[in-house]
Design an enzyme around this catalytic site. Structure first.
Site, short mmCIF file in Angstrom:
data_model
loop_
_atom_site.label_atom_id
_atom_site.label_comp_id
_atom_site.label_asym_id
_atom_site.label_seq_id
_atom_site.Cartn_x
_atom_site.Cartn_y
_atom_site.Cartn_z
N ASP A 112 -44.51 6.70 -10.04
CA ASP A 112 -45.67 6.22 -9.27
C ASP A 112 -46.94 6.86 -9.82
O ASP A 112 -47.13 8.08 -9.72
CB ASP A 112 -45.51 6.60 -7.79
CG ASP A 112 -46.67 6.10 -6.95
OD1 ASP A 112 -46.61 4.94 -6.50
OD2 ASP A 112 -47.65 6.85 -6.77
N TYR B 284 -55.72 8.18 -11.09
CA TYR B 284 -55.12 9.47 -11.45
C TYR B 284 -55.47 9.86 -12.89
O TYR B 284 -55.32 11.01 -13.28
CB TYR B 284 -53.59 9.48 -11.29
CG TYR B 284 -53.05 9.20 -9.90
CD1 TYR B 284 -53.89 9.18 -8.78
CD2 TYR B 284 -51.70 8.96 -9.70
CE1 TYR B 284 -53.39 8.90 -7.51
CE2 TYR B 284 -51.19 8.69 -8.43
CZ TYR B 284 -52.04 8.66 -7.35
OH TYR B 284 -51.52 8.39 -6.10
N LYS C 130 -51.75 1.39 -9.37
CA LYS C 130 -52.57 0.94 -8.23
C LYS C 130 -53.98 0.57 -8.67
O LYS C 130 -54.54 1.19 -9.57
CB LYS C 130 -52.65 2.05 -7.16
CG LYS C 130 -51.31 2.67 -6.83
CD LYS C 130 -51.38 3.69 -5.71
CE LYS C 130 -50.08 4.49 -5.64
NZ LYS C 130 -50.07 5.69 -6.49
N HIS D 294 -54.87 0.21 -3.73
CA HIS D 294 -54.72 1.65 -3.44
C HIS D 294 -55.15 2.02 -2.02
O HIS D 294 -54.48 2.79 -1.34
CB HIS D 294 -55.52 2.45 -4.47
CG HIS D 294 -55.05 3.85 -4.66
ND1 HIS D 294 -55.08 4.49 -5.88
CD2 HIS D 294 -54.53 4.74 -3.80
CE1 HIS D 294 -54.61 5.71 -5.74
NE2 HIS D 294 -54.26 5.89 -4.49
N LEU E 40 -43.67 15.46 1.14
CA LEU E 40 -43.45 16.87 1.48
C LEU E 40 -44.71 17.48 2.10
O LEU E 40 -44.82 18.71 2.20
CB LEU E 40 -43.08 17.66 0.21
CG LEU E 40 -41.80 17.21 -0.48
CD1 LEU E 40 -41.65 17.89 -1.84
CD2 LEU E 40 -40.58 17.52 0.40
N LYS F 67 -43.78 14.70 -5.71
CA LYS F 67 -44.37 15.17 -6.98
C LYS F 67 -44.07 16.65 -7.16
O LYS F 67 -44.15 17.44 -6.21
CB LYS F 67 -45.88 14.94 -6.94
CG LYS F 67 -46.66 15.60 -8.08
CD LYS F 67 -47.25 16.94 -7.70
CE LYS F 67 -47.97 17.62 -8.85
NZ LYS F 67 -48.39 19.01 -8.51
N SER F 68 -43.72 17.02 -8.37
CA SER F 68 -43.70 18.43 -8.75
C SER F 68 -43.86 18.50 -10.26
O SER F 68 -43.35 17.62 -10.96
CB SER F 68 -42.38 19.10 -8.34
OG SER F 68 -42.36 20.41 -8.88
N VAL F 69 -44.55 19.52 -10.74
CA VAL F 69 -44.59 19.73 -12.19
C VAL F 69 -43.64 20.86 -12.59
O VAL F 69 -43.60 21.26 -13.74
CB VAL F 69 -46.03 20.05 -12.68
CG1 VAL F 69 -46.92 18.83 -12.53
CG2 VAL F 69 -46.62 21.25 -11.96
N ARG G 33 -37.93 22.32 -9.45
CA ARG G 33 -38.19 21.53 -8.24
C ARG G 33 -37.97 20.03 -8.51
O ARG G 33 -37.52 19.30 -7.62
CB ARG G 33 -39.63 21.75 -7.77
CG ARG G 33 -39.87 23.16 -7.25
CD ARG G 33 -41.34 23.33 -6.97
NE ARG G 33 -41.62 24.62 -6.34
CZ ARG G 33 -42.86 25.05 -6.12
NH1 ARG G 33 -43.91 24.31 -6.46
NH2 ARG G 33 -43.04 26.22 -5.55
P1 NDP Z 1 -45.93 15.96 -2.23
O1 NDP Z 1 -45.71 15.89 -0.76
O2 NDP Z 1 -44.99 15.27 -3.15
O3 NDP Z 1 -46.01 17.51 -2.59
C1 NDP Z 1 -46.31 17.98 -3.87
C2 NDP Z 1 -46.56 19.50 -3.77
O4 NDP Z 1 -45.38 20.14 -3.30
C3 NDP Z 1 -46.90 20.12 -5.10
O5 NDP Z 1 -47.81 21.18 -4.84
C4 NDP Z 1 -45.56 20.68 -5.58
O6 NDP Z 1 -45.76 21.84 -6.38
C5 NDP Z 1 -44.90 21.06 -4.26
N1 NDP Z 1 -43.44 20.87 -4.32
C6 NDP Z 1 -42.77 19.78 -4.75
N2 NDP Z 1 -41.45 19.96 -4.65
C7 NDP Z 1 -41.27 21.20 -4.15
C8 NDP Z 1 -40.12 21.96 -3.85
N3 NDP Z 1 -38.88 21.47 -4.05
N4 NDP Z 1 -40.27 23.23 -3.36
C9 NDP Z 1 -41.53 23.73 -3.16
N5 NDP Z 1 -42.66 23.05 -3.43
C10 NDP Z 1 -42.53 21.80 -3.92
O7 NDP Z 1 -47.47 15.52 -2.48
P2 NDP Z 1 -48.27 14.46 -3.32
O8 NDP Z 1 -49.58 14.38 -2.65
O9 NDP Z 1 -48.25 14.74 -4.76
O10 NDP Z 1 -47.53 13.08 -3.06
C11 NDP Z 1 -46.48 12.58 -3.87
C12 NDP Z 1 -46.94 11.33 -4.62
O11 NDP Z 1 -47.41 10.34 -3.72
C13 NDP Z 1 -48.16 11.56 -5.53
O12 NDP Z 1 -47.85 12.28 -6.70
C14 NDP Z 1 -48.60 10.13 -5.75
O13 NDP Z 1 -47.76 9.50 -6.70
C15 NDP Z 1 -48.40 9.55 -4.36
N6 NDP Z 1 -49.65 9.60 -3.57
C16 NDP Z 1 -50.24 8.39 -3.23
C17 NDP Z 1 -51.40 8.37 -2.52
C18 NDP Z 1 -51.99 7.06 -2.15
O14 NDP Z 1 -53.13 7.02 -1.65
N7 NDP Z 1 -51.30 5.96 -2.35
C19 NDP Z 1 -52.11 9.59 -2.12
C20 NDP Z 1 -51.41 10.81 -2.50
C21 NDP Z 1 -50.21 10.78 -3.18
P3 NDP Z 1 -45.61 21.87 -8.01
O15 NDP Z 1 -46.05 20.57 -8.56
O16 NDP Z 1 -46.52 23.02 -8.36
O17 NDP Z 1 -44.17 22.18 -8.28
#
Ligand code: NDP
Length: 272
Positions: A45, A50, A75, A106, A188, A228-230, A234
């Site tokens: 996604d 982005y 989007k 979006h 999350l 999402k995670s980088v 995770r």
């Molecule tokens: P998430 O709820 O997926 O959370 C991501 C955060 O949680 C990052 O800081 C990540 O850290 C941390 N994290 C992930 N997995 C773990 C784990 N197992 N343990 C501990 N920490 C964890 O947030 P997002 O806002 O990124 O949402 C996910 C996706 O949704 C986005 O990437 C995007 O594709 C979509 N989105 C869509 C939107 C829209 O308007 N349509 C708006 C916002 C998001 P780290 O990366 O440092 O590991």
């Protein structure tokens, strides 16, 4: 890993678990998406805003995975709602794809009053076979009704902020009644719910992690999720969800965490 699929209202199947790349810089996106593809994710996604569609495209090509095994979502950004066809072609070019799997408006950006016009443009892209499914994101029930009342295509997906602290029951109800699949963004809560004692207690009992418990809560309710995670560990943890279940008491305990707590803007208010 076998990820279950959800059948959309036009028969297209979307993996229930995908990988989101919001806030991943383009230069880091190829490595992050490659890691996710190696871990077994097949749905990615992204969004024009982005700024990392090219990085996603590089990872898809480097993977050698057959196109039909992948499910790619991007989007339409708000400022392009009056020029959706051109914005779509530019996204496809950056992704290096011939056809997209899912294209979403979006945000409704209701102050612009252009989302209905944009929807008609997406319907044309769909009719031309440029995209396998079209949908919306951040649409409230009133925005859904407006485009459904146009009498054309019903959106396949509504992607909204959704996690234990913001459960969006009204939107889910509207989506369900219209046959629209609900997809959870920030599933999350961007990490905000991971130390919640209800979540950690369930995780400890089941021998999983807090993130796995929250993602499983979404999965048990037939919802699409795109964490999402980088962080490679995770990325692997977040797709290891299919060997355990939450029982009805666990689900009810998480349901009780609703707090009206947003990580992002309210869809009625974002117009930029
Ligand atoms: P998430 O709820 O997926 O959370 C991501 C955060 O949680 C990052 O800081 C990540 O850290 C941390 N994290 C992930 N997995 C773990 C784990 N197992 N343990 C501990 N920490 C964890 O947030 P997002 O806002 O990124 O949402 C996910 C996706 O949704 C986005 O990437 C995007 O594709 C979509 N989105 C869509 C939107 C829209 O308007 N349509 C708006 C916002 C998001 P780290 O990366 O440092 O590991």
């Amino acid at each position: 890993m076998t990820v279950p699929t959800i059948t959309l209202n036009n028969g297209v199947e979307i993996p229930q678990l995908g990988y989101g790349v919001f806030q991943v810089p383009d230069a880091e996106t190829e490595a992050a998406v490659s890691c996710a593809l190696e871990a077994g994710y097949r749905s990615i996604d992204t969004a024009a805003i982005y700024g990392n569609e090219e990085g996603v495209g590089r990872a898809l090509r480097a993977s050698g995975i057959a196109r039909e095994e992948l499910f790619i979502t991007t989007k339409l950004w708000n400022s392009d709602q009056g020029a959706a066809a051109a914005a779509f072609e530019a996204s496809l070019e950056r992704l290096g794809l011939e056809q997209l799997d899912l294209y979403l408006i979006h945000w409704p950006a209701p102050g612009k009053d252009r989302y209905a016009q944009a929807w008609t443009a997406l319907e044309e892209l769909y009719a031309d076979g440029r995209v396998r499914a079209i949908g919306v994101s951040n649409f409230l029930p009133e925005h859904l009704r407006r485009i459904v009342d146009l009498g054309g295509t019903v959106p396949a997906v509504n992607q909204v902020e959704l996690h234990p602290g913001l459960q969006q029951r009204e939107i889910i109800d509207a989506d369900d009644k219209l046959g629209i699949a609900t997809e959870a963004w920030s599933p999350l809560a961007q990490g905000a719910m991971l130390s919640n004692p209800t979540i950690t207690a369930i995780a400890d009992r089941l021998g999983g992690t807090p993130a796995q418990v929250i993602l499983r809560w979404h999965i048990e309710q037939d919802r699409i999720v795109i964490p999402k995670s980088v962080t490679p560990s995770r990325i692997a943890e977040n797709c290891d969800l299919f060997g355990f279940h939450l029982d009805t008491d666990d689900l009810a305990a998480i349901d009780a965490l609703e707090a009206g707590q947003r990580t992002g803007p309210h869809p009625a208010k974002l117009n930029a």
